[in-house]
Scaffold this active site. Structure first.
Site, PDB file in Angstrom:
ATOM      1  N   HIS A  19       0.829  -1.207   0.000  1.00  0.00           N
ATOM      2  CA  HIS A  19       0.000   0.000   0.000  1.00  0.00           C
ATOM      3  C   HIS A  19       0.863   1.256   0.000  1.00  0.00           C
ATOM      4  O   HIS A  19       0.484   2.276  -0.576  1.00  0.00           O
ATOM      5  CB  HIS A  19      -0.933  -0.018   1.217  1.00  0.00           C
ATOM      6  CG  HIS A  19      -2.148  -0.868   0.998  1.00  0.00           C
ATOM      7  ND1 HIS A  19      -2.902  -1.393   2.019  1.00  0.00           N
ATOM      8  CD2 HIS A  19      -2.723  -1.297  -0.144  1.00  0.00           C
ATOM      9  CE1 HIS A  19      -3.904  -2.089   1.512  1.00  0.00           C
ATOM     10  NE2 HIS A  19      -3.812  -2.054   0.211  1.00  0.00           N
TER      11      HIS A  19
ATOM     12  N   ARG B 231     -19.557  11.938 -13.483  1.00  0.00           N
ATOM     13  CA  ARG B 231     -20.240  10.704 -13.052  1.00  0.00           C
ATOM     14  C   ARG B 231     -20.892  10.948 -11.690  1.00  0.00           C
ATOM     15  O   ARG B 231     -20.257  10.781 -10.655  1.00  0.00           O
ATOM     16  CB  ARG B 231     -19.238   9.557 -12.940  1.00  0.00           C
ATOM     17  CG  ARG B 231     -18.512   9.198 -14.230  1.00  0.00           C
ATOM     18  CD  ARG B 231     -17.609   8.001 -13.975  1.00  0.00           C
ATOM     19  NE  ARG B 231     -16.937   7.523 -15.163  1.00  0.00           N
ATOM     20  CZ  ARG B 231     -15.705   7.868 -15.522  1.00  0.00           C
ATOM     21  NH1 ARG B 231     -15.008   8.688 -14.756  1.00  0.00           N
ATOM     22  NH2 ARG B 231     -15.161   7.386 -16.623  1.00  0.00           N
TER      23      ARG B 231
ATOM     24  N   ARG C 216     -23.849  13.694 -16.000  1.00  0.00           N
ATOM     25  CA  ARG C 216     -24.568  12.452 -16.288  1.00  0.00           C
ATOM     26  C   ARG C 216     -25.390  12.069 -15.075  1.00  0.00           C
ATOM     27  O   ARG C 216     -24.867  11.970 -13.962  1.00  0.00           O
ATOM     28  CB  ARG C 216     -23.599  11.317 -16.630  1.00  0.00           C
ATOM     29  CG  ARG C 216     -24.324  10.046 -17.046  1.00  0.00           C
ATOM     30  CD  ARG C 216     -23.364   8.950 -17.455  1.00  0.00           C
ATOM     31  NE  ARG C 216     -22.677   8.367 -16.318  1.00  0.00           N
ATOM     32  CZ  ARG C 216     -21.780   7.386 -16.414  1.00  0.00           C
ATOM     33  NH1 ARG C 216     -21.458   6.904 -17.593  1.00  0.00           N
ATOM     34  NH2 ARG C 216     -21.188   6.899 -15.341  1.00  0.00           N
TER      35      ARG C 216
ATOM     36  N   GLU D  39     -24.331   4.038 -25.854  1.00  0.00           N
ATOM     37  CA  GLU D  39     -23.569   2.872 -25.395  1.00  0.00           C
ATOM     38  C   GLU D  39     -24.296   1.566 -25.703  1.00  0.00           C
ATOM     39  O   GLU D  39     -23.728   0.493 -25.567  1.00  0.00           O
ATOM     40  CB  GLU D  39     -23.296   2.974 -23.890  1.00  0.00           C
ATOM     41  CG  GLU D  39     -24.528   3.292 -23.066  1.00  0.00           C
ATOM     42  CD  GLU D  39     -24.194   3.711 -21.634  1.00  0.00           C
ATOM     43  OE1 GLU D  39     -23.123   3.369 -21.133  1.00  0.00           O
ATOM     44  OE2 GLU D  39     -25.041   4.392 -21.029  1.00  0.00           O
TER      45      GLU D  39
ATOM     46  N   ASN E 297     -16.407   2.345 -23.704  1.00  0.00           N
ATOM     47  CA  ASN E 297     -16.176   1.103 -22.950  1.00  0.00           C
ATOM     48  C   ASN E 297     -17.372   0.169 -23.073  1.00  0.00           C
ATOM     49  O   ASN E 297     -17.239  -0.984 -23.492  1.00  0.00           O
ATOM     50  CB  ASN E 297     -15.930   1.416 -21.467  1.00  0.00           C
ATOM     51  CG  ASN E 297     -14.751   2.332 -21.267  1.00  0.00           C
ATOM     52  OD1 ASN E 297     -13.975   2.553 -22.171  1.00  0.00           O
ATOM     53  ND2 ASN E 297     -14.628   2.865 -20.072  1.00  0.00           N
ATOM     54  N   ASP E 298     -18.557   0.662 -22.692  1.00  0.00           N
ATOM     55  CA  ASP E 298     -19.749  -0.189 -22.744  1.00  0.00           C
ATOM     56  C   ASP E 298     -20.163  -0.481 -24.179  1.00  0.00           C
ATOM     57  O   ASP E 298     -20.613  -1.576 -24.487  1.00  0.00           O
ATOM     58  CB  ASP E 298     -20.904   0.465 -21.974  1.00  0.00           C
ATOM     59  CG  ASP E 298     -20.772   0.252 -20.468  1.00  0.00           C
ATOM     60  OD1 ASP E 298     -19.947  -0.594 -20.074  1.00  0.00           O
ATOM     61  OD2 ASP E 298     -21.481   0.925 -19.713  1.00  0.00           O
TER      62      ASP E 298
ATOM     63  N   ARG F 247     -15.738  -7.580 -20.623  1.00  0.00           N
ATOM     64  CA  ARG F 247     -14.315  -7.214 -20.498  1.00  0.00           C
ATOM     65  C   ARG F 247     -13.727  -7.646 -19.171  1.00  0.00           C
ATOM     66  O   ARG F 247     -12.507  -7.650 -18.991  1.00  0.00           O
ATOM     67  CB  ARG F 247     -14.130  -5.720 -20.703  1.00  0.00           C
ATOM     68  CG  ARG F 247     -14.962  -4.865 -19.786  1.00  0.00           C
ATOM     69  CD  ARG F 247     -14.902  -3.408 -20.163  1.00  0.00           C
ATOM     70  NE  ARG F 247     -16.010  -2.689 -19.581  1.00  0.00           N
ATOM     71  CZ  ARG F 247     -15.936  -1.460 -19.121  1.00  0.00           C
ATOM     72  NH1 ARG F 247     -14.810  -0.819 -19.160  1.00  0.00           N
ATOM     73  NH2 ARG F 247     -16.993  -0.871 -18.625  1.00  0.00           N
TER      74      ARG F 247
ATOM     75  N   CYS G  48     -16.537   9.694 -24.380  1.00  0.00           N
ATOM     76  CA  CYS G  48     -16.051   9.860 -23.007  1.00  0.00           C
ATOM     77  C   CYS G  48     -15.550   8.549 -22.398  1.00  0.00           C
ATOM     78  O   CYS G  48     -15.489   8.419 -21.186  1.00  0.00           O
ATOM     79  CB  CYS G  48     -17.152  10.458 -22.125  1.00  0.00           C
ATOM     80  SG  CYS G  48     -18.667   9.467 -22.068  1.00  0.00           S
TER      81      CYS G  48
END
Length: 829
Positions: free
Chosen positions: A296, A403, A439, A538, A561-562, A572, A609
């Site tokens: 850590h 987000r 969003r 998406e 991504n989606d 993924r 994005c």
């Protein structure tokens, strides 16, 4: 009655603190005893204790059994079997890959000075200079005592103090700090940890009870086959140290290290909380004897950009304590007792690094624009309002994705309207007029919220999430809309809806938005009438009716991504198929082109994005597709702006069209690699590679500086390898030509833009040849593909330098531009 079921651990990192916390929580709701048995090593642990679960040393693919014994064991067994099957696999994720720091041969510009180097394991890249200072370990045994007096009360008080301190720190900590502090909070509140200590208090002092518990847990963890779990010993010691310090405040120990000047810290072990307490303005490097890459403390060092090495014993550098030293995390070296020439090497390296950072920073507040003046907005993705100021300081031209679901997570109830309003206002004020896309909450599915009691699902990515839950939680959604609309008077606000897949959904959203706005207007509550509404693209279904959506919304943002995941039907996070996940798939590129083209035909704006936006190699395709905005994490913005400045729209459009015609991902990748090699070129002679009054002390520094400058100017991607090529040529025969001139040269695959570098020195230096000292260096670094040009320029230059008048003209040039003009004329370049 006893019940049980068997399962295999599918977690990539085994059962460590984070997944153990989830399992402990699932087990804690039942009264029966629940025991986890690991059949690989026969370890058993109380499933209601995080530490006990971690102590089972359960690794990926270990065969395990959960055994339930007690009155509600049947129900517990049924519930936990469902949990283990459906939820447990999602309780952890593969560790972020440790950025591989490639093996690099030590540069001769350093090694020829015979430096005193200590080699270590590379854990965090970077370069630092400072006084080498020792941080002595905290000897926990100094707390040991047989004296006992109100031990139960002593431990209770100390435990509460530590828990309060950690909770307060977690509340204000940033991402990495918060994760680690939260893990420590779980340890200090762990039932096994507390029970182990309190069970000893009847016969032990608090100190001895804590020390005995630490020894027992450390022994368990050190026997683990997993390096990750072994490295958790330091976390146990960290928590124990905090408990002992609170229980015995009269005992002095070095818990903190106060740095008063730039320093490189040498320590056997440094706990995460000790690292957090260090002054990062003075901390220039870390040398840890035993830390591993998943410690850590090392994770924190990377987050703060502190160069870090491990595997160096204190005895290897004890003689250099309290003297100046240099650390290079990229090369894996600590340089001590440095000679003047070695110091000059590192000072030159530090200067080059600073120049490279300044070069990129220069783009921070310039508009994102291609070389042929095509504008593409470069924006930032953020998850918390506190990220906004840093994003704009880094050059963000807007917030492409806020987000907001992070506001709703990790809490007992939903945030109220005023709390949300404050967060949205904070971002809009920081934006100072720049656009902010908020969003609405993308929760449910893989982002469960306990207080909403959403149902468990077999496939959360295709399930009940985002806009799909809004009708059920209508008031929650309307509260968020009210907060956003109220905040909209503070800046350019856009609302974006996630996971839309039908016209019916967006029409329902528009109705809610209109009603909420009407409510505000009827109460004379200020809100902007200019708020735009858009959707995330998406779900592939949207792409096929994008023309219909253009009639409903103002803008689109592609969640790469989606979209990639849904379009290619690839999870993924599933290791068995994740290799199929690739946004360079021609199908994805064609869909991207279709969405942008159709939206533009209807005068609608399109952004992107996802993570794809920060991939420098893919940037030409995104520009060529015609995207209006690309949003990414803030640290990537300046580099992207700089890269954009070297592209042309026409070239990017041609490249995108070619990529869409490629049949395979490999073909697209090859196309991009070839484009990178044949893209827009820098001129052979550039003023950024000419130094009229160079101050180089020796040949090594001259080559280091000239090659390093090529990296700063973006003419080479591998300065170390290019320097190696230069020295390889010098090893064959010195390039000193006489009359004070040297022409070091190479034909190399490590140069991206063929270059001629020029340095006229203030003071001649020894070029280590029979041709005498040198005060004028002309370095040729030409791409391997330009072999003929290499020899033509070299031979032409050598012939010219034979003549006194040419040498005089060159030396007497008034400035750098005159030098370039003369060489271009004489060499017909």
């Amino acid at each position: 009655m006893t019940h049980q079921f068997a399962f295999r651990c599918v977690l990539p990192n085994g059962i460590h603190a984070r997944p153990a916390t989830h399992l402990e929580k699932a087990c804690g709701q039942f009264n029966c005893t629940i025991t986890l048995v690991n059949h690989r090593n026969s370890n058993q642990g109380n499933a209601k204790s995080v530490l006990s679960l971690v102590g089972t040393d359960t690794l990926v693919d270990d065969a395990c059994t959960l055994i339930f014994d007690g009155p509600d064991s049947e129900q517990a067994c049924l519930t936990l079997e469902t949990f283990i099957t459906k939820e447990f696999p999602h309780c952890d994720e593969a560790l972020s890959p440790v950025a591989t720091i490639e093996d690099i041969p030590l540069p001769q510009s350093l090694m020829r000075h015979q430096p005193n180097l200590v080699h270590g394991k590379k854990l965090a890249a970077g370069l630092g200079q400072g006084k080498l200072v020792m941080f002595a370990d905290t000897d926990l045994n100094k707390f040991a005592t047989d004296i006992r007096e109100q031990e139960a009360e002593r431990f209770k008080t100390a435990h509460q103090q530590v828990a309060d301190q950690l909770s307060a720190m977690a509340a204000t900590a940033s991402h990495h700090e918060k994760d680690i502090i939260t893990a420590h909070l779980a340890i200090v509140n762990d039932s096994s940890f507390i029970d182990s200590i309190t069970s000893l208090l009847s016969s032990h002092s608090t100190a001895n009870a804590i020390l005995a518990t630490v020894d027992k847990l450390s022994t368990q963890l050190q026997q683990s086959a997993s390096a990750y779990l072994r490295e958790r010993v330091l976390d146990i010691r960290d928590v124990a140290t905090q408990l002992l310090t609170c229980a015995y405040p009269e005992i002095q120990c070095q818990r903190e290290c106060k740095l008063t000047e730039p320093s490189i810290l040498l320590a056997s072990d440094l706990t995460p909380s000790q690292f957090i307490g260090l002054d990062k303005n003075h901390l220039q490097g870390l040398v840890l004897t035993h830390a591993g890459s998943t410690s850590h403390t090392v994770i924190l060092a990377r987050a703060f950009g502190i160069p870090t090495l491990s595997g160096i014993e204190v005895s290897q550098c004890s003689s250099a304590l309290n003297t100046q030293a240099y650390i290079d995390g990229q090369l894996g070296i600590l340089a001590t007792e440095c000679s003047e020439t070695v110091q000059r090497y590192f000072q030159r390296a530090l200067t080059l690094r600073q120049q490279e950072q300044q070069q990129q920073a220069a783009f921070a507040h310039q508009p994102a624009i291609t070389a042929d003046s095509h504008r593409v907005e470069i924006a930032a993705n953020i998850a918390c309002s506190i990220e906004a100021p840093a994003a704009f300081a880094n050059g963000a031209e807007g917030i492409g994705l806020f987000r907001t679901e992070m506001l709703f997570m990790d809490r007992q109830s939903a945030p109220g309207e005023d709390e949300q309003f404050e967060h949205y206002c904070e971002v809009l004020k920081a934006a100072d007029g720049k656009p902010v896309i908020i969003r609405t909450m993308d929760i449910g599915g893989d982002k469960p919220i306990d207080y909403l009691n959403l149902p468990e699902e077999n496939n959360p990515f295709l399930g009940y999430r985002a806009v799909r839950i809004y009708p059920k939680f209508e008031q929650l959604f309307r509260t968020q809309l009210r907060a956003i609309l109220r905040a909209s008077v503070y800046g350019s606000t856009k609302i974006m809806i996630p996971m839309i897949q039908s016209i019916e959904e967006i029409r329902w959203v528009k109705q809610q938005l209109a009603e909420v706005k009407a409510e505000l207007d009827s109460c004379n509550i200020a809100n902007s009438g200019q708020v735009q509404l858009g959707i995330m693209v998406e779900v592939p279904a949207v792409a096929f009716i994008i023309d219909q959506f253009c009639q409903e919304v103002d803008f689109f943002s592609i969640g790469s991504n989606d979209m990639t995941q849904y379009l290619l039907a690839v999870d993924r996070d599933n290791g068995q198929v994740s290799h199929l996940y690739n946004s360079l798939a021609p199908a994805f590129l064609r869909m991207l082109g279709h969405v942008v083209k159709t939206a533009h035909e209807h005068n609608r704006w399109v952004g992107l994005c996802g993570e794809l936006g920060a991939d420098a190699q893919v940037l030409p395709l995104l520009v060529g597709a015609g995207l209006d905005e690309i949003s990414m994490s803030a640290p990537k913005i300046t580099a992207t702006k700089a890269a954009l400045n070297h592209l042309t729209l026409e070239h990017c459009q041609q490249l995108f069209e070619q990529a869409c015609q490629c049949p395979t991902i490999e073909d697209v990748t090859t196309l991009l690699e070839n484009a990178s090699a044949t893209g827009p070129k820098k001129p052979l002679l550039g003023i950024d590679c000419v130094f009229k009054h160079a101050d180089f002390a020796n040949k090594e520094e001259a080559i280091q500086a000239l090659v390093g400058n090529l990296a700063v100017q973006g003419r080479t991607d591998n300065a170390y390898a290019l320097e190696d090529d230069i020295w390889a040529r010098e090893a064959v025969f010195s390039t000193g030509l006489g009359h004070g001139f040297a022409i070091p040269h190479t034909k190399s695959e490590n140069i991206r833009h063929s270059s001629i570098s020029i340095a006229q020195l203030k003071t001649p230096i020894n070029w280590q040849s029979d041709s005498g000292d040198v005060d004028f260096i002309i370095m040729l670094t030409l791409n391997k593909e330009q072999g003929d040009q290499h020899m033509r320029i070299f031979s032409g230059l050598a012939r010219k330098l034979i003549h006194q008048d040419f040498r005089d003209k060159l030396r007497n040039c008034d400035d750098e531009a005159a030098m370039i003009q003369l060489l271009e004329q004489e060499l017909a370049l």
